[in-house]
Write an enzyme that holds these catalytic residues in place. Structure first.
Site, mmCIF file in Angstrom:
data_model
loop_
_atom_site.group_PDB
_atom_site.id
_atom_site.type_symbol
_atom_site.label_atom_id
_atom_site.label_comp_id
_atom_site.label_asym_id
_atom_site.label_seq_id
_atom_site.Cartn_x
_atom_site.Cartn_y
_atom_site.Cartn_z
ATOM 1 N N SER A 284 0.829 -1.200 0.000
ATOM 2 C CA SER A 284 0.000 0.000 0.000
ATOM 3 C C SER A 284 0.872 1.262 0.000
ATOM 4 O O SER A 284 1.748 1.402 -0.856
ATOM 5 C CB SER A 284 -0.939 -0.033 1.214
ATOM 6 O OG SER A 284 -1.892 0.995 1.175
ATOM 7 N N ASP A 352 -8.170 -5.176 -6.385
ATOM 8 C CA ASP A 352 -7.619 -4.241 -5.390
ATOM 9 C C ASP A 352 -7.773 -2.802 -5.883
ATOM 10 O O ASP A 352 -7.322 -2.449 -6.980
ATOM 11 C CB ASP A 352 -6.143 -4.580 -5.156
ATOM 12 C CG ASP A 352 -5.511 -3.741 -4.052
ATOM 13 O OD1 ASP A 352 -6.178 -2.829 -3.527
ATOM 14 O OD2 ASP A 352 -4.343 -3.998 -3.714
ATOM 15 N N HIS A 445 -7.462 -5.543 -1.080
ATOM 16 C CA HIS A 445 -6.202 -4.864 -0.743
ATOM 17 C C HIS A 445 -5.544 -5.444 0.508
ATOM 18 O O HIS A 445 -4.386 -5.165 0.784
ATOM 19 C CB HIS A 445 -6.470 -3.372 -0.534
ATOM 20 C CG HIS A 445 -5.240 -2.548 -0.317
ATOM 21 N ND1 HIS A 445 -4.224 -2.466 -1.243
ATOM 22 C CD2 HIS A 445 -4.849 -1.764 0.735
ATOM 23 C CE1 HIS A 445 -3.272 -1.676 -0.787
ATOM 24 N NE2 HIS A 445 -3.615 -1.236 0.403
#
Length: 476
Positions: A284, A352, A445
């Site tokens: 991320s 995602d 995610h």
């Protein structure tokens, strides 16, 4: 005085803490942004409505996050304590029994996990993936990226006791714009590989950290000569100095900035072992910081003192990484990676959302550094220049994504029966899968599937980029 380095030719930076309701409204009706007190800019005097609208939304979201900082931190703290309390006592039923007996087990810091740590509770490496396996660097990188969300004591315990490796450093770094330590990373050494590898793992966005979310939503930008435009929020988190530049040395020694401190740690380690190399990784936001660290290092390669570090960079492994710059910047980084022989592995799992933001459109102009290693929900991978449905909010993908989320929920019960107990998902992760039926992009995610991808995924061969793409970014 700090040594010179790349300086912003133009920039637009936001100061949401200084934004008022009237100033925000004026932004929507006036293209003259230099009159707005919460915006600082250089060589940019006016912006069209679409870009002003993006700045407006970014500023409003950041203002809301500033108001929610304490409630979010409180909620996250309560949830984390509760999850750790239940886990330390062997489950909710045993917690109640222990409470009745007056023998409740209170977890210590070395066993306290983050909320994300309870989504995927695995801490041991896959014994089937050895250092000479082509999957090894990707698998260890993802485990390190996942571990970066934890506290120092927990990280040290896992690295030394479970991975049998050496924790070199754990730091929280100063963000000069937010005026606080909001960036976290740790460095460890894998002595089982040959040559020895040093890993730098940057922490991603903590779910209940308003400051991390502010960094993500800070759609300010800065442009460097011959390099391109970059995401201002990510650059600030990495350690950009307050004069909007990247001098070779920090302007002040009063605080530790991520880029400068980690660079010094790497220099010390790599000078001790001439055969060692290093890998940058993150999930991320952590992935964005990893690729930007390599990018700033490349910006400084005109100085011999730092150029050799690029030659010792083995690879950059990112997971669910958002876009970090415009097309020119993507081309610059791609060219530098190629010239130094750096292996750039950008993993994207299924639907995602995060790798698909900020948008790649005519307003935001963000582009990914290529290539993308895209994996579907069967963990089958292929190399692409960009993931399908690149900007996420496409009605053509609305139903397919939710059908896919239904399969992922079913798969969570099937996988441990097929692949083994280490693939059994936590109750919290299964609850997240249910939420994913409504909003699949957020659940996709989570670290769970990225760990699975590096262990079970079919790794595509490293194919050359298309001629059309290379011509587009002027890379011969």
């Amino acid at each position: 005085m700090a040594s010179k380095g790349p300086v912003c030719l133009s920039y637009v930076f936001l100061k949401p803490e200084e934004a008022t309701f009237i100033e925000l409204i004026r932004l929507l009706f006036s293209s003259d942004i230099e009159k707005r007190k919460f915006i600082t800019s250089s060589a940019v005097k006016k912006l069209d409505f679409k870009r002003r609208l993006i700045i407006f939304l970014s500023a409003v979201i950041q203002c809301i996050l500033l108001l929610l900082r304490k409630p979010m931190a409180w909620l996250g703290g309560v949830l984390e304590k509760w999850l750790n309390l239940v886990s330390s006592n062997g489950g909710l039923l045993l917690l109640i029994l222990n409470w009745l007996k007056g023998k409740v087990v209170i977890p210590d810091s070395s066993s306290t996990r983050s909320v994300l740590g309870f989504l995927d509770t695995r801490i041991e490496l896959d014994d089937n993936i050895k250092p000479d396996d082509t999957r090894y660097n990707g698998s260890l990188s993802m485990m390190a990226a996942k571990l970066s969300y934890e506290n120092e004591e927990f990280i040290e315990k896992v690295v030394s006791e479970y991975w049998k490796m050496k924790l070199v450093a754990f730091h929280k770094f100063w963000n000069g714009y937010e005026k606080q330590e909001s960036t976290q990373a740790f460095v460890f050494q894998d002595t089982t590989s040959d040559p020895n590898l040093v890993w730098v793992a940057f922490r991603g966005t903590e779910p209940f950290s308003a400051d991390d979310w502010r960094t993500d939503f800070d759609i300010s930008w800065c442009e460097f000569a011959g390099i391109g435009k970059t995401h201002g929020g990510f650059m600030k988190a990495l350690g950009m100095q307050t004069e909007k530049s990247w001098p070779l040395e920090p302007e002040t020694q009063d605080h530790e900035f991520a880029y400068y401190k980690i660079r010094q740690i790497l220099m010390d380690l790599l000078q001790e072992n001439k055969n060692a190399k290093f890998i940058l990784t993150g999930h991320s936001l952590g992935g964005a910081l990893a690729v930007l660290f390599a990018s700033v290092l490349a910006m400084h390669d005109f100085e011999d003192k730092y150029a050799w570090l690029m030659e010792r960079l083995e690879g950059v492994y990112t997971f669910g990484q958002p876009r970090v710059g415009d097309e020119k910047f993507a081309g610059y980084v791609t060219k530098k990676m190629k010239n130094y022989g750096v292996r750039y592995m950008r993993y994207v799992y299924s639907s995602d959302l995060v790798p698909r933001v900020p948008f790649d459109d005519t307003t935001l102009l963000f582009k990914h550094v290529a290539p993308c290693l895209y994996f579907n929900s069967f963990y089958k991978g292929k190399e692409l220049e960009e993931a399908p449905n690149k900007n996420y909010f496409n009605l053509l993908f609305f139903i397919p994504m939710r059908l896919n989320a239904s399969w992922e929920l079913i798969r969570s019960f099937m996988l441990p029966l097929i692949k083994g107990s280490e693939y059994k998902e936590s109750c919290l992760m299964i609850m997240a899968r249910v939420f994913g039926l409504i909003f699949p992009g957020l659940v996709a995610h989570a670290p769970q599937d990225y760990v699975n991808v590096t262990r079970l995924g079919s790794i595509p061969s490293y194919m050359p980029l298309s001629k059309a793409y290379l011509q587009k970014i002027n890379l011969k």
